[in-house]
Design a protein around this motif. Structure first.
Motif, PDB file in Angstrom:
ATOM      1  N   ALA A 216       0.815  -1.216   0.000  1.00 31.58           N
ATOM      2  CA  ALA A 216       0.000   0.000   0.000  1.00 31.58           C
ATOM      3  C   ALA A 216       0.847   1.264   0.000  1.00 31.58           C
ATOM      4  O   ALA A 216       0.370   2.335  -0.387  1.00 31.58           O
ATOM      5  N   ASP A 217       2.083   1.175   0.476  1.00 34.15           N
ATOM      6  CA  ASP A 217       2.964   2.342   0.478  1.00 34.15           C
ATOM      7  C   ASP A 217       4.387   1.876   0.228  1.00 34.15           C
ATOM      8  O   ASP A 217       4.642   0.679   0.055  1.00 34.15           O
ATOM      9  N   LEU A 218       5.319   2.827   0.205  1.00 36.60           N
ATOM     10  CA  LEU A 218       6.701   2.495  -0.120  1.00 36.60           C
ATOM     11  C   LEU A 218       7.580   2.293   1.115  1.00 36.60           C
ATOM     12  O   LEU A 218       8.797   2.215   0.992  1.00 36.60           O
ATOM     13  N   SER A 219       6.955   2.206   2.286  1.00 31.61           N
ATOM     14  CA  SER A 219       7.760   2.130   3.508  1.00 31.61           C
ATOM     15  C   SER A 219       8.628   0.882   3.564  1.00 31.61           C
ATOM     16  O   SER A 219       9.653   0.874   4.242  1.00 31.61           O
ATOM     17  N   GLY A 220       8.246  -0.163   2.849  1.00 26.36           N
ATOM     18  CA  GLY A 220       9.023  -1.396   2.898  1.00 26.36           C
ATOM     19  C   GLY A 220       9.932  -1.621   1.719  1.00 26.36           C
ATOM     20  O   GLY A 220      10.565  -2.672   1.623  1.00 26.36           O
ATOM     21  N   ILE A 221      10.037  -0.632   0.815  1.00 29.18           N
ATOM     22  CA  ILE A 221      10.794  -0.902  -0.413  1.00 29.18           C
ATOM     23  C   ILE A 221      12.293  -1.026  -0.143  1.00 29.18           C
ATOM     24  O   ILE A 221      12.990  -1.815  -0.788  1.00 29.18           O
ATOM     25  N   ALA A 222      12.808  -0.275   0.838  1.00 25.54           N
ATOM     26  CA  ALA A 222      14.225  -0.415   1.171  1.00 25.54           C
ATOM     27  C   ALA A 222      14.508  -1.824   1.690  1.00 25.54           C
ATOM     28  O   ALA A 222      15.522  -2.445   1.334  1.00 25.54           O
ATOM     29  N   GLY A 223      13.604  -2.335   2.521  1.00 25.80           N
ATOM     30  CA  GLY A 223      13.764  -3.694   3.017  1.00 25.80           C
ATOM     31  C   GLY A 223      13.670  -4.721   1.903  1.00 25.80           C
ATOM     32  O   GLY A 223      14.379  -5.733   1.914  1.00 25.80           O
ATOM     33  N   ALA A 224      12.787  -4.455   0.912  1.00 27.28           N
ATOM     34  CA  ALA A 224      12.663  -5.379  -0.220  1.00 27.28           C
ATOM     35  C   ALA A 224      13.947  -5.418  -1.038  1.00 27.28           C
ATOM     36  O   ALA A 224      14.383  -6.483  -1.488  1.00 27.28           O
ATOM     37  N   TRP A 225      14.573  -4.237  -1.206  1.00 26.93           N
ATOM     38  CA  TRP A 225      15.857  -4.199  -1.916  1.00 26.93           C
ATOM     39  C   TRP A 225      16.919  -4.969  -1.133  1.00 26.93           C
ATOM     40  O   TRP A 225      17.728  -5.699  -1.704  1.00 26.93           O
ATOM     41  N   GLN A 226      16.936  -4.798   0.186  1.00 25.45           N
ATOM     42  CA  GLN A 226      17.922  -5.513   0.997  1.00 25.45           C
ATOM     43  C   GLN A 226      17.717  -7.024   0.880  1.00 25.45           C
ATOM     44  O   GLN A 226      18.683  -7.794   0.775  1.00 25.45           O
ATOM     45  N   SER A 227      16.452  -7.444   0.875  1.00 27.33           N
ATOM     46  CA  SER A 227      16.168  -8.876   0.743  1.00 27.33           C
ATOM     47  C   SER A 227      16.605  -9.394  -0.623  1.00 27.33           C
ATOM     48  O   SER A 227      17.124 -10.524  -0.735  1.00 27.33           O
ATOM     49  N   LEU A 228      16.409  -8.573  -1.646  1.00 23.68           N
ATOM     50  CA  LEU A 228      16.802  -8.975  -2.993  1.00 23.68           C
ATOM     51  C   LEU A 228      18.317  -9.166  -3.087  1.00 23.68           C
ATOM     52  O   LEU A 228      18.809 -10.170  -3.622  1.00 23.68           O
ATOM     53  N   VAL A 229      19.071  -8.208  -2.566  1.00 26.97           N
ATOM     54  CA  VAL A 229      20.532  -8.311  -2.622  1.00 26.97           C
ATOM     55  C   VAL A 229      21.033  -9.460  -1.743  1.00 26.97           C
ATOM     56  O   VAL A 229      22.012 -10.142  -2.075  1.00 26.97           O
ATOM     57  N   THR A 230      20.354  -9.705  -0.620  1.00 22.73           N
ATOM     58  CA  THR A 230      20.702 -10.863   0.210  1.00 22.73           C
ATOM     59  C   THR A 230      20.523 -12.155  -0.579  1.00 22.73           C
ATOM     60  O   THR A 230      21.351 -13.080  -0.509  1.00 22.73           O
ATOM     61  N   GLU A 231      19.453 -12.208  -1.377  1.00 25.65           N
ATOM     62  CA  GLU A 231      19.210 -13.382  -2.207  1.00 25.65           C
ATOM     63  C   GLU A 231      20.266 -13.498  -3.313  1.00 25.65           C
ATOM     64  O   GLU A 231      20.699 -14.615  -3.658  1.00 25.65           O
ATOM     65  N   VAL A 232      20.682 -12.363  -3.850  1.00 24.01           N
ATOM     66  CA  VAL A 232      21.759 -12.367  -4.844  1.00 24.01           C
ATOM     67  C   VAL A 232      22.995 -13.051  -4.266  1.00 24.01           C
ATOM     68  O   VAL A 232      23.607 -13.940  -4.887  1.00 24.01           O
ATOM     69  N   GLU A 233      23.394 -12.639  -3.066  1.00 23.86           N
ATOM     70  CA  GLU A 233      24.581 -13.214  -2.437  1.00 23.86           C
ATOM     71  C   GLU A 233      24.358 -14.688  -2.087  1.00 23.86           C
ATOM     72  O   GLU A 233      25.273 -15.515  -2.202  1.00 23.86           O
ATOM     73  N   ARG A 234      23.146 -15.019  -1.635  1.00 23.05           N
ATOM     74  CA  ARG A 234      22.860 -16.418  -1.281  1.00 23.05           C
ATOM     75  C   ARG A 234      23.049 -17.332  -2.478  1.00 23.05           C
ATOM     76  O   ARG A 234      23.468 -18.494  -2.334  1.00 23.05           O
ATOM     77  N   ARG A 235      22.788 -16.820  -3.675  1.00 19.89           N
ATOM     78  CA  ARG A 235      22.929 -17.620  -4.892  1.00 19.89           C
ATOM     79  C   ARG A 235      24.355 -17.583  -5.443  1.00 19.89           C
ATOM     80  O   ARG A 235      24.630 -18.126  -6.520  1.00 19.89           O
ATOM     81  N   GLY A 236      25.262 -16.937  -4.717  1.00 20.16           N
ATOM     82  CA  GLY A 236      26.634 -16.873  -5.169  1.00 20.16           C
ATOM     83  C   GLY A 236      26.858 -15.902  -6.304  1.00 20.16           C
ATOM     84  O   GLY A 236      27.852 -16.010  -7.039  1.00 20.16           O
ATOM     85  N   LEU A 237      25.970 -14.934  -6.456  1.00 24.11           N
ATOM     86  CA  LEU A 237      26.062 -13.947  -7.527  1.00 24.11           C
ATOM     87  C   LEU A 237      26.601 -12.633  -6.975  1.00 24.11           C
ATOM     88  O   LEU A 237      26.697 -12.433  -5.761  1.00 24.11           O
ATOM     89  N   THR A 238      26.906 -11.695  -7.865  1.00 26.02           N
ATOM     90  CA  THR A 238      27.427 -10.390  -7.472  1.00 26.02           C
ATOM     91  C   THR A 238      26.604  -9.297  -8.136  1.00 26.02           C
ATOM     92  O   THR A 238      26.386  -9.342  -9.360  1.00 26.02           O
ATOM     93  N   PRO A 239      26.111  -8.293  -7.361  1.00 25.15           N
ATOM     94  CA  PRO A 239      25.392  -7.178  -7.984  1.00 25.15           C
ATOM     95  C   PRO A 239      26.314  -6.406  -8.927  1.00 25.15           C
ATOM     96  O   PRO A 239      27.459  -6.112  -8.579  1.00 25.15           O
ATOM     97  N   ARG A 240      25.808  -6.069 -10.105  1.00 25.45           N
ATOM     98  CA  ARG A 240      26.617  -5.326 -11.075  1.00 25.45           C
ATOM     99  C   ARG A 240      25.745  -4.309 -11.802  1.00 25.45           C
ATOM    100  O   ARG A 240      24.596  -4.588 -12.144  1.00 25.45           O
ATOM    101  N   GLY A 241      26.293  -3.117 -12.020  1.00 27.68           N
ATOM    102  CA  GLY A 241      25.647  -2.152 -12.903  1.00 27.68           C
ATOM    103  C   GLY A 241      24.438  -1.464 -12.309  1.00 27.68           C
ATOM    104  O   GLY A 241      24.222  -1.441 -11.089  1.00 27.68           O
ATOM    105  N   THR A 242      23.637  -0.908 -13.200  1.00 28.96           N
ATOM    106  CA  THR A 242      22.510  -0.048 -12.838  1.00 28.96           C
ATOM    107  C   THR A 242      21.285  -0.868 -12.462  1.00 28.96           C
ATOM    108  O   THR A 242      20.803  -1.687 -13.263  1.00 28.96           O
TER     109      THR A 242
END
Length: 268
Positions: A216-242
């Protein structure tokens, strides 16, 4: 009216009215010579309102007396001071609301309480090339991103509407690391240039991890990004680019009530 009635209407105590009388700030209309009872008229409420307002603004009684006399001579200093203070308080309330929203968002992120309609799922995908018109800014304070993006999207949408340009897809925000901060851009998918806006092309990305934020609002979007990047690392991947946010639905659209945003993180 008697002193009690006047005190009630003026929003002060009887004791304070007697004090103001002694100081000459607000004399009764009449004092009974036999009983000493004070009586007031409705016409005196205006002076009482000015007096109380000045006290609330923090002026000492000597200064209150000067300002009351100035206004009695045809000035409007009290009104000007009240308007100035009102604007200061409105600005402070806006700042405090922003702080409160950031505290609540951080609390939700820490406690994992942000409201989502479904459990997040993560999908490996490719990202298409996008042709955009946009407004961008360097953001050093990460806490300022949401407010800055709102202002930039406002400017972009006004310019797109004024140009009569045709959108080819949903709105996009994208973020690129830059000089100890981020280059944040609010963009619309438009093929032709739009006066006053930057033209930009996001290249296609062969591999990314994505999730959908639905709330309903954007209050959790920062947490969603953190969860996404945590999942990136869990899969052995590295965030890259834009990284990208693609806004499929917002409360600002006709009939809109929710935010539905694809969060897309290129990976390697």
């Amino acid at each position: 009216m008697n002193i009690g009635e006047f005190a009630r209407l003026a929003g002060v105590s009887v004791r304070m009215l007697r004090h103001y009388d002694q100081l000459g700030l607000l004399r009764p209309h009449r004092v009974d010579p036999h009983t000493g009872y004070r009586s007031y008229t409705a016409a005196q409420l205006d002076r009482a309102n000015h007096l109380v307002a000045l006290k609330d603004l923090g002026f000492g009684l000597d200064r209150v007396a000067e300002l009351l006399e100035a206004d009695a001579s045809g000035g409007d200093r009290v009104v000007a001071l009240l308007r100035e203070r009102r604007d200061e308080l409105r600005a402070q309330i806006a700042v405090d609301r922003g702080r409160l929203a950031r505290v609540e968002a951080r609390l939700s992120t820490i406690t994992k309480e942000h409201e989502m309609t479904t459990t997040p799922t993560y999908t490996e995908t490719s990202l298409p090339a996008l042709r955009l018109v946009q407004s961008s800014a360097h953001v050093a304070d990460m806490g300022a991103i949401e407010a800055e993006m709102g202002l930039m999207f406002g400017r972009v949408n006004e310019a797109v509407a004024a140009a009569g340009a045709t959108r080819t897809g949903p709105g996009v925000a994208h973020y690129t690391e830059e000089d100890e901060g981020l280059r944040a851009a609010a963009a619309e998918q438009v093929d032709e240039p739009v006066a006053g806006l930057e033209s930009a092309d996001l290249p296609a990305v062969g591999r990314a991890l994505a999730t959908t934020y639905d709330a309903a609002d954007l209050s959790g979007i920062a947490g969603a990004w953190q969860s996404l990047v945590t999942e990136v690392e869990r899969r052995g991947l590295t965030p890259r680019g834009t990284c990208r946010e693609v806004y499929h639905a917002t409360p600002y659209e006709p009939g809109g009530t929710r935010w539905v945003v694809d969060l897309q993180q290129p990976v390697g």
